[in-house]
Structure formats: C-alpha cells, structure tokens
Design an enzyme around this catalytic site. Sequence first.
Site, PDB file in Angstrom:
ATOM      1  N   GLY A 187      -1.649  -4.853   3.979  1.00  0.00           N
ATOM      2  CA  GLY A 187      -2.120  -5.719   3.079  1.00  0.00           C
ATOM      3  C   GLY A 187      -1.039  -5.951   1.715  1.00  0.00           C
ATOM      4  O   GLY A 187      -0.934  -6.925   1.320  1.00  0.00           O
ATOM      5  N   GLU A 240       4.708  -1.516  -1.433  1.00  0.00           N
ATOM      6  CA  GLU A 240       5.008  -1.109  -3.040  1.00  0.00           C
ATOM      7  C   GLU A 240       6.626  -1.207  -3.206  1.00  0.00           C
ATOM      8  O   GLU A 240       7.122  -0.204  -3.968  1.00  0.00           O
ATOM      9  CB  GLU A 240       4.559   0.223  -3.322  1.00  0.00           C
ATOM     10  CG  GLU A 240       5.052   1.262  -2.624  1.00  0.00           C
ATOM     11  CD  GLU A 240       4.251   1.661  -1.170  1.00  0.00           C
ATOM     12  OE1 GLU A 240       4.435   2.844  -0.711  1.00  0.00           O
ATOM     13  OE2 GLU A 240       3.355   0.849  -0.766  1.00  0.00           O
ATOM     14  N   HIS A 261      -3.494  -0.764  -6.712  1.00  0.00           N
ATOM     15  CA  HIS A 261      -2.994   0.108  -5.841  1.00  0.00           C
ATOM     16  C   HIS A 261      -1.264   0.158  -5.798  1.00  0.00           C
ATOM     17  O   HIS A 261      -0.694   1.153  -5.781  1.00  0.00           O
ATOM     18  CB  HIS A 261      -3.611  -0.162  -4.397  1.00  0.00           C
ATOM     19  CG  HIS A 261      -3.249   0.822  -3.339  1.00  0.00           C
ATOM     20  ND1 HIS A 261      -3.878   1.720  -2.881  1.00  0.00           N
ATOM     21  CD2 HIS A 261      -1.850   0.922  -2.590  1.00  0.00           C
ATOM     22  CE1 HIS A 261      -3.288   2.632  -1.830  1.00  0.00           C
ATOM     23  NE2 HIS A 261      -2.209   2.002  -1.767  1.00  0.00           N
ATOM     24  N   GLU A 262      -0.581  -0.950  -5.453  1.00  0.00           N
ATOM     25  CA  GLU A 262       0.509  -1.373  -5.479  1.00  0.00           C
ATOM     26  C   GLU A 262       1.321  -0.717  -6.917  1.00  0.00           C
ATOM     27  O   GLU A 262       2.448  -0.154  -6.615  1.00  0.00           O
ATOM     28  CB  GLU A 262       1.104  -2.666  -5.280  1.00  0.00           C
ATOM     29  CG  GLU A 262       0.374  -3.132  -3.793  1.00  0.00           C
ATOM     30  CD  GLU A 262       0.568  -1.923  -2.694  1.00  0.00           C
ATOM     31  OE1 GLU A 262       1.439  -1.503  -2.491  1.00  0.00           O
ATOM     32  OE2 GLU A 262      -0.518  -1.822  -1.610  1.00  0.00           O
TER      33      GLU A 262
END
Length: 859
Positions: free
Chosen positions: A279, A282, A314-315
């Site tokens: 997806g 990072e 999230h990242e």
Amino acid sequence: MTLIQRCLSTALGLLMITQAHASDIAYRLDENVIPTFQQIKLKIDPNQATFSGETTITVNIKHATDIVRFYQRDLDVYLAELIDGQRHIPLTVQSKEYDIQQGKASEMLPAKTYQLHMQFNGKVNTTSDGMYLSTFEGRNYIFTQFEDMHARRAFPGFDEPNFKIPYQLTITAPSINTVISNTPVASRTSADGWQTVTFKKTKPMPSYLVAFAVGELDSADITGLSVPGKIYTPKGQAHRTKFAVAQTPKILAALEDYFGTPYPYEKLDFIAVPNFTHGAMENAGLVTYRSSLLLLDDEPRLTEQSGPTKTIAHELAHMWYGNLVTMAWWDDLWLNEAFASWMESKITMALYPEQNTQAQLVQEGAFGADASPTTKAVKKEVRSQTDVMDGLGLNYSKGESVLQMIESLVGEDAFQKGVQSYMHKHAWGNAQANDLWEVLATVADFDVPAMMKTYLDQPGYPLINIAINGDVTQSRYHLAGANVKAQTWVVPLAIIYKKDGEIQRTSLFLDKAQVNMSELAQAQWAYPNDNAMGYMRWQIPAVQMQALLNDISDLNAREKKSLLYNSDALFNADKIPLDQHMAVLDALAQDSDPVVARSVVAALNDLTYLVDESNKALFAGFISAKLSPWFERLGVTEQTSDSNDVSRLRNAVFGMLGRYTQDAEVMKESKRISEKFLKDDTSTGRAIASSAMRSLAVNGDKEWFERFQSAYFATTDANTQSAIGYGMLFSEPDTIRKVLDMSLNNDVSPANVLRFISIASEAREDKDVLYQWLDKNMEKVTAKMPAYHIARMPEYVSASCSQHNIALAQNFYQQHMDKYDGMSRSFDVAQDESKQCVQLKDANQGTFNQYLQGTSAHF
C-alpha cells in the site's frame, strides 16, 4: 561427577554455545566491522535496463581481522577494497548464504577506521522489488522499495536494521528527469544532457529506508506543514492530489502533538507510484504510495476517503515508530507495524469521526490466520526475506489489538506518557520489544512483560469459558478437528454480567487454566469482553446466551458485532450447534444500526463455504429474506445525507445479493450501474460499481467481459482499474482463461498480476482451469510478479474447501515450490487452511442443508 566428566561436560557446553552462536550469526553480519556512514553514487537512466554505481562506507574494525562482510544481491561488484589513507587493500569477495558477501584481505587488518570502497553494475528490477522500473502512459520511471531486505539489490552495504547510519546519495541521470531522495538537494550540475544531483546527508537510519526516484515527475506543494513538502506524481497527474494535500498537514500536526516532538526530518515528500506491491512505504522524508491512494477526485466519496487518510496516518506515524526508533532485527517488525496501525486508528478517530473507526474490530482481521495450527508467533525467528513476510498481517492486526488492549488497561494519558518516554529514550537508535514493555510497565499497575510475552511469543489466542457456577477456564482456540499445542495466556477480562436483575461489572487477570469467580455464579448472563477490546474468543452456557440475546440492547455496537463474530467462531470450533449461532444472527439482523447490520452481512458471507450446486437456490432465498428489507430501504443510490456506515452497508447488501441471488431488481440495477460506470467512472461509487459488474459476471453474462477489458485498458486510473478487475468474476472456462491472460498483458503492472489470478481462482468451485493455465504460464507469471507475491501465491489462490482442489494444488506445487523462496511455507499454510475447511464442510454441511430446508417455508 568426576573431574574428567566435569571437563567433558564443560567442553561440550562450550561447543554447544559456540555452535549456537555460529548459527545465530550465519544469516547476519557479525559486529566486528561496524559502518558509520555510507556514500552512494548511482548512474541511472529509466530508459536503460542497467545501471552503475560506486559506494564508500566508513567502517570501524573493532578487532584485527582479514575478513569484511557485507550484503549484495544480483549485482556485479567488480571492485572491492579497503582504503587506509593512501593505501588501497584489495578484497577477494566470495558469496555466502543469505546474500552475505565475504571480502578477504591478503593481510591482517588492524583495528581502526577504514573506507570500504566498491564499484558495481546492476540490472534494473522489473517486479517492484529493490530499485525497479515502472511504466506509466508511455514513460519509464525508476522507484525503490527496499523494505525489508532489498536495498542490497541497488547497492552493496550493511543491509540490516540495527546498522543505523547516515547516508548520502549522488545520482546521475538524464537532465529531462526529476531526481528526488530522502533529503533536500545539496547541489546539482548539468553537462551533455546529464545531471548529477547530490543530496544532503541523511539522519541516522536503516538501509531499508533509503529511497529515490528518477523520471519525468510533476509535483504539488503541501502547504501548512512544519517542514517543506511536495507530492510527486507521474507526468500530468499532479492536479489529482488535492485531497491528499489538504489532509496531510492536519494528520502530521496531530502526530506531532501526540508524540510531543516535531516531525524528525528535513522535508516530507510523497510519491504516487503506479506499480507498487504494497500500500505504501514509510521512507524517511520520501514516502511512496500506490497511486490509487494519492491520485483521487478532488472531493472523493466518503467511502473512498478512509483508505487514503488511514494510510497517510499510518505512514507518518512510522516517522516515529520505525524510523526515529527502529527495531533491532526483523523479528520485532511488529513494533513498527502494530504501533503505526494503532496510531493510524487513533488519529482517524480524532480527525475523521465521520469514518466511525472506533466501531472497527481490529482483532477480527487477525483471528482467522492466528487460529491455524500452522501459524507462528508474532515474535519468531527471522533469517530471510520470506521469513519476514511469513504471517506479515499479524504484525499489523494482532499487534495493534494487543496495543489497544494495553491502552484500555492503563488509560490513554498514562499510555501516551509511556510512548513519549520510549521515543525519547531510544530516539535515533534501535529497540526491542522488551524495551517497550519496560517503559510501559512504569505506567501500568500490572506485569506488562509477562502478559505481552503470552500474546507475542506464542501463536494463537485463548478461548475463555464461563460456567454457571462461576468457573472461568481457558484453552487454546482452534477450529473443529485441528490439533494444537496446549497453551495459557495472561488474559485481562473486563466482564459485564447480569445477576439478580442488575447489570454489574468486574475484572480479572486470568493467568492460569482455571479460577472460580463467585460473583459470576448463577448469573443470568455474562459478557467477558467489555467494549470488545479483548484478543480472545469466549463461551457461556446456552441458557445464558439466550438471556443475553433478550437483553441485547444493553450492548453497544462494538459488543454486538463481537458477539456475532464470536458466535461464528464457536460454530466453526464445534462448540455450539448451527441453530444457536443462527439465533444470534437472527437477533442482530433486527438491529437498526448499520454497523451491526454490516456485521450480519459479513457473518452470512462466512457461511458461503457451505453453498454448492445442491443448495444454492435455497441459500439464495435465505439471503433474500435476510437482506432484501435493507436493499429496499437503502436502494443503490448514495445520498448526500448518508453516513459512511450506511454507504458501506448499502455496498455490502447489494454485493451479497448480486453474488448469491438472481433477484430481478438487483440484476436490473447491476446492468444500469455498470453501463453508466463504464462510460463515466465518476457516475457512481467504485465500490457499488464493482459489485454491479461482479453480479453480471457471476450470473453468466460472459459477453460483458470484452466491455470490462476494454474499459480497464482505456483508463490509467488505478482505482477504476481496481473496481473493474474486482468485477471480473466470470465462471465460464474460456472467459476465466481470458481473465488470466490479462495478468500477463504489458499494461497490467507486476503488482497487479496476482489480483487477476486470485479473481480467476475465486470464480469457480473447481480450479482445473486455473492450474491448467498456471502449468503453461508459471515461468511468465513468476518472471513478472514481485517476490512477495510469488512466495505467498498458494495462500492467495490455492486455498479451497474441496478435496479435488487440494489434490490439484499438491500436484502443481510439488513441481514448482522448491524453485521459489518461501513458497513451500505458503503451500503448507494453504493446504492446512484447505483441509480445515474440508473438515468443517463435512461436519456442518448436513446441518446447514437441513436448516435451509426448514427456513424455506418462510421464504
């Protein structure tokens, strides 16, 4: 024991310790040669299949040696030497296991600082691993994906997370290209159509976070950040980033506020990558995303907003969890992923209440995989890249569930204080799970390490049983017929119960196989999972369950959902009969909350492994009876007043009816929606459009395939392509072959190959066509597919509830799985899942058929 015996025993003990230590380091570099800084120079042309480079690594040799080890994979390292002042000491390099290269000098090297200098050539990867090629609208781009062990494909180095050092990149590329990396540009020079871009030195970080991109990129500024930021896109796509540009500043500000520290890097750039296995990734200062998450409509539908906002949260959480503080080795990957997932939920709950993230039960995403006898502990031995990826999902879902459980026990403020202390203590360094437990133990009034080890150092989860007399017991949950090792956990129980007509609460840390709670004796009912925060399954006597259903309004939406999923799990474990499970489902099917109603749709879907040609007409009637009232109420047209939960329920109901019934109104709407969407992909939501297309495909209208395929290749919008691809659930053999052939089309990215194969696998009960096609095309498939997808292919495409399909899978993978790292493990997982499903089907088919026949009188 005699002196000789003691000496022999000591010698044997030392030998065993030495052998164990040798085994420990065989797949890792030793700690005698320590890197402190790495300079990397690369010459890259996106239109060329090869690249060249050199690297200089400052290393400290702690003890005299003639050996220097490093990593590389698929590179031609034609020069390797140590530089000591004016001296150049050649190294003779031999390849060892696990991509380790052993450079041997012709002399002993005194302990001191050297420069490890290497020159190399390489081939650009085409499968979205390492440094790889991505083609979009006729232009070539170079992107990177180095997690977990792929940096070594682009440059030699100390490719382990515990070697956390600064890097400095210099990239030479054609002047027409934009060149970006983790840090701002320090200098740029141009000559003869080429540019050389040198980037500023990075902060200390592991090699898997190094990132760069080369290509004709456009960009949009992200304003309102605490540092400069841009979103880079393939040429001509920057105008589609408005939603992500608008959301990113407030997400970053919320994270800075939670951690009590500013964002730790000099800039924050995103890239929309059209060919991406995962997806997002990072990378410090240069986060890569699947283009579908960043290239959106200016104002996406509410149901299409949660994926992008959650992924950005999230990242960016990873900038602290994972980047600022990094796991020491891959066996603690869950530290990165669980924390980022937990933080993602926390941020979206605060910033986007309309998404109703608080109603989601994260643990339900883990329970299925974690119930398997083949599952491994989250904290497991990791030697290779495929070991990291084995059970990857549990790092996210089980890890997040455990963190949610801890926070609920210690309180939000105390947990935040512990997290901030952990970050401050280990900033710019590495940490292990025990480091986190020690910090959290300072803000908790219970033994955090003892509890956490039971959830992370062993697989599976507990089944809690509460008896009429108040006995509370635990055992390991497993599906019917499975053999698992007996285990116990430290289980925090927050129990709601009704006794003498009053609802009361109590709690318990269950750390043994059985205890008695006298207050629960003769209770009318007990619900041992307050707010559904526990990582467990549970059972109460049937008479108590009926009493609980009579008082169902006393539970909140999370608890109702958990009750239904828990009942489904008990049925699959052969702990309750089908009629008891259906009583729970029937009680919740009357609930007016769309959150609860959608869990009913999910529970109905969980029964579809029992649907075959003999009962599908009865099942269609059963489904219609349960879901048609919602279909009539919601229709298929999204209203501006709809909540996210209402829209998602509409999609779920329509999708289920379209897949398993031939309802005339559903088919009429499916055709109308598909017609409109294929002409204008903004005419309706992509989720309901994909369900409409799937309905047409499932019900045998193979003429739609050509239209779907043409529309797929006519657009470069990743979200639209995903919706169309999901709709291609054609079951006619010739059409299945055409769907499979699409996976090898040059206009289908490597990251999407497995999606088409998985759809084709799902389309038909027997998988003969799938394996016949794979037999002919396995080499082409694996040459195009990313390494992670190759390793996990059996799990994605070969799980089944049919002995016939199990035999097909065995025959196929016996010829292929030893050729690919990790595939044999994935095959074992898929076979176990299939055999478990066959056992469940054999055990429950007759009862299910009888139930459908009995309920048919009400259709």
